[in-house]
Scaffold this motif. Structure first.
Motif, PDB file in Angstrom:
ATOM      1  N   VAL B   4       0.849  -1.186   0.000  1.00 25.15           N
ATOM      2  CA  VAL B   4       0.000   0.000   0.000  1.00 25.15           C
ATOM      3  C   VAL B   4       0.885   1.237   0.000  1.00 25.15           C
ATOM      4  CG1 VAL B   4      -1.654   1.328   1.367  1.00 25.15           C
ATOM      5  CG2 VAL B   4      -1.925  -1.149   1.141  1.00 25.15           C
ATOM      6  N   PHE B  98     -11.588   1.907   5.665  1.00 20.18           N
ATOM      7  CA  PHE B  98     -10.252   1.388   5.953  1.00 20.18           C
ATOM      8  C   PHE B  98      -9.295   2.525   6.263  1.00 20.18           C
ATOM      9  CE2 PHE B  98     -11.832  -2.099   3.305  1.00 20.18           C
ATOM     10  CZ  PHE B  98     -11.388  -3.194   4.012  1.00 20.18           C
ATOM     11  N   LEU B 100      -5.285   2.555   6.353  1.00 23.54           N
ATOM     12  CA  LEU B 100      -4.165   1.673   6.024  1.00 23.54           C
ATOM     13  C   LEU B 100      -2.843   2.378   6.284  1.00 23.54           C
ATOM     14  CD1 LEU B 100      -5.497   0.503   2.521  1.00 23.54           C
ATOM     15  CD2 LEU B 100      -5.920  -0.550   4.758  1.00 23.54           C
ATOM     16  N   LEU B 104       1.873  -1.400   4.037  1.00 25.15           N
ATOM     17  CA  LEU B 104       1.141  -2.650   4.328  1.00 25.15           C
ATOM     18  C   LEU B 104       1.214  -3.557   3.104  1.00 25.15           C
ATOM     19  CD1 LEU B 104      -0.968  -3.987   6.422  1.00 25.15           C
ATOM     20  CD2 LEU B 104      -2.695  -3.175   4.804  1.00 25.15           C
ATOM     21  N   THR B 108      -1.845  -8.737   2.419  1.00 24.08           N
ATOM     22  CA  THR B 108      -2.537  -8.682   3.710  1.00 24.08           C
ATOM     23  C   THR B 108      -3.901  -8.029   3.532  1.00 24.08           C
ATOM     24  OG1 THR B 108      -0.417  -8.470   4.847  1.00 24.08           O
ATOM     25  CG2 THR B 108      -2.372  -7.809   6.083  1.00 24.08           C
ATOM     26  N   LEU B 109      -3.913  -6.898   2.835  1.00 21.13           N
ATOM     27  CA  LEU B 109      -5.180  -6.212   2.588  1.00 21.13           C
ATOM     28  C   LEU B 109      -6.136  -7.104   1.808  1.00 21.13           C
ATOM     29  CD1 LEU B 109      -6.924  -3.676   2.759  1.00 21.13           C
ATOM     30  CD2 LEU B 109      -5.809  -2.829   0.684  1.00 21.13           C
ATOM     31  N   LYS B 110      -5.614  -7.775   0.796  1.00 24.19           N
ATOM     32  CA  LYS B 110      -6.470  -8.653  -0.017  1.00 24.19           C
ATOM     33  C   LYS B 110      -7.077  -9.774   0.822  1.00 24.19           C
ATOM     34  CE  LYS B 110      -4.322  -7.880  -4.520  1.00 24.19           C
ATOM     35  NZ  LYS B 110      -3.280  -8.344  -5.444  1.00 24.19           N
ATOM     36  N   THR B 132     -11.410   4.684   1.861  1.00 28.29           N
ATOM     37  CA  THR B 132     -10.046   4.224   2.123  1.00 28.29           C
ATOM     38  C   THR B 132      -9.146   5.410   2.408  1.00 28.29           C
ATOM     39  OG1 THR B 132     -10.399   2.489   0.500  1.00 28.29           O
ATOM     40  CG2 THR B 132      -8.156   2.814   1.255  1.00 28.29           C
ATOM     41  N   LYS B 142      -0.496  -0.946  10.894  1.00 24.67           N
ATOM     42  CA  LYS B 142      -0.935  -1.853   9.827  1.00 24.67           C
ATOM     43  C   LYS B 142      -2.287  -1.462   9.219  1.00 24.67           C
ATOM     44  CE  LYS B 142      -0.261  -5.572  12.501  1.00 24.67           C
ATOM     45  NZ  LYS B 142       0.572  -5.259  13.660  1.00 24.67           N
ATOM     46  N   LEU B 143      -3.372  -1.705   9.958  1.00 22.04           N
ATOM     47  CA  LEU B 143      -4.681  -1.635   9.308  1.00 22.04           C
ATOM     48  C   LEU B 143      -5.778  -1.550  10.359  1.00 22.04           C
ATOM     49  CD1 LEU B 143      -7.004  -2.679   7.366  1.00 22.04           C
ATOM     50  CD2 LEU B 143      -5.821  -4.853   7.334  1.00 22.04           C
TER      51      LEU B 143
END
Lengths: 336, 336
Positions: B4, B98, B100, B104, B108-110, B132, B142-143
């Motif tokens: 990302v 989100f 992010l 990242l 991981t996001l997927k 986003t 991270k997220l």
């Protein structure tokens, strides 16, 4: 307690106290006061206003938290309210999720919450449900807010970018790039403090004046990515092209100066209180008059038109037409 | 692009690509496909199911992102869906925001998005609108995800903690503390990996079986703060006291072992798929039978009762009654 502690997000007594002493008091309304896990909203209050629910969300990570013209709290109400309002709905209900960094001064949180509360109240919006999380020092930068909002769209309003056809005219409701320029100036210390001010505002009153206008086809508020992002979205959704006229773009002198200084384009700058409106050609002058009659629309202008030929183009000051690309990224991160 | 980047949150082309290639595809539904700034949901689909809209939000900051039994994406759907479902509504629509961290890994996001999508689809929930944001490396861990959810509450259901009166009986829908114990074990490396698994689940199917039960008065899912936090909320909302019986609390041996090891109480441990239910005394056995007939309620149990005398008390294994305080903080931060 003068700083946010991990305990404030833990589901124990400290969190209960924060909720009761800060949020319940500031956002005070009957839905929140029920203290259930969910707000319970009479559907008849919504069906009385329209036949479709408009539902939208945004997270706010702006840095710095406070800026001329607003703060992250005001922004979190305005931004989501506007995303609902551009459907033609009157935004009525908001949820609110805080992610707080351990150690955040409690006074900062209080100021943000007070700003959210007064912005919401002024706009007739109730913050009816919420959540608070706290993460360790360094795991988030100060404070993030998410809001989700809703309102009912009147049965006779069907605004949408997909409705645009060649010949339609595009307007903006005021000067471009004030929010982006304000944040950039602040973050880079460019020293134009007195002249720049974010346009952060709830646009419902201005949008309401358009509900009775014939010929309005599509509305969007130009935030991240600026007017350029919106016209690219309009082009993609309608399958048409868009041509803008540089001469028509209203830009405040301070914003124009800052853009020239840095070689940036105000079309790409974020706004937080500006509409892009697509209307039938024969309605354009009437809509412009209607916008200018409202205090938030005084500097409204016609900026371009929808055309058959695909792509987005800009006719410059000397009459030369060039392709206007959507940049890979906006000049500024964390603008909202 | 395998990480990302700031550009993915900037309103430019990179963000458009992320939205089109990842979110639109994974969450695929007609509301999202309209690509307006807001989802537009027919109010008649909601009024057909009830007379009040249940609306709730939660942010998710759990660390680690993936754990036995779930991940932050599954949790973000289940947690908010359950907060809506305990009103009696069937959660139908979700927003998703989100935040992010730059850098990242895209995989991981997927994985998180895929998990959200499959959890939502299984539960009949559409993720209809989203946002986003990307912040610089180190400005978020991270997220983070925020979801807000809604559904309609049937006109004949009026569950609420305020309805509880002395004599009512409290049940839980299954074993306590599985989620909290799983995260604690994982984070502290206690080595009980094979036996602990988060109970993270959408509770709608189990709750639906209670809609036809006579005598159900209040429902809440026990998350942060555990069953202890819920019974304190029940006590505060009803103005009554609550007495629990330690002998009646269903706790898995691995969770009990971990609690004894660390001197912690499973009553304070987070769950992500467990209900606390307040029912009229004469209905208690019938509701228990109903719960146990459902796969998610096999280990349901009667755990206590509502009493006149204020406060929350626990009768221990040897018959000694003691006050059960709500801790200042939960044992574990970032549990959800």
């Amino acid at each position: 307690m003068n700083r946010v502690e991990m305990a404030h997000g833990s589901g124990g007594q400290a969190m209960q106290q924060l909720i009761n002493q800060l949020f319940m008091d500031a956002f005070n309304n009957p839905w929140l006061a029920e203290q259930e896990d969910q707000a319970r909203i009479s559907l008849s209050t919504l069906t009385a206003q329209g036949d479709r629910l408009a539902f939208s969300t945004d997270s706010y990570v702006i840095d710095p938290l406070f800026f001329p013209g607003g703060d992250i709290g005001k922004l979190a109400v305005c931004g989501t309210a506007n995303d609902v309002a551009v459907s033609g709905a009157i935004p009525r209900f908001l949820s609110c999720g805080f992610i707080l960094e351990e150690g955040l001064p409690m006074d900062t949180l209080k100021a943000v919450v007070a700003s959210m509360a007064s912005t919401a109240q002024e706009a007739g919006i109730a913050i009816v449900t919420g959540d608070t999380k706290v993460v360790q020092r360094g795991a988030a930068d100060k404070l993030f807010i998410n809001t989700a909002g809703m309102g009912a769209i009147p049965a006779d309003i069907h605004w949408g970018a997909g409705q645009l056809t060649p010949g339609d005219v595009l307007l903006v409701s005021g000067t471009l790039g004030c929010h982006g320029a304000t944040i950039l100036n602040l973050r880079e210390g460019l020293g134009l403090d007195g002249e720049l001010r974010s346009d952060c505002a709830v646009l419902t009153p201005l949008i309401q004046t358009l509900r009775s206008c014939q010929g309005v086809k599509a509305l969007r508020d130009a935030t991240r990515g600026g007017v350029n992002a919106v016209v690219h979205e309009f082009a993609a959704s309608s399958g048409c092209g868009i041509e803008l006229t540089e001469r028509g773009l209203p830009v405040k002198p301070a914003v124009r100066g800052l853009c020239e200084l840095l070689g940036l384009d105000p079309l790409n700058f974020a706004n937080e209180g500006k509409l892009v409106i697509g209307v039938e050609r024969q309605a354009a002058e009437a809509v412009l008059t209607q916008l200018r009659a409202h205090p938030s629309g005084k500097e409204a202008a016609i900026i371009g038109e929808v055309v058959e030929r695909k792509g987005v183009r800009l006719t410059g000051l000397y009459g030369v037409k060039r392709t206007l690309d959507l940049p890979h990224a906006e000049p500024l991160p964390r603008i909202c």
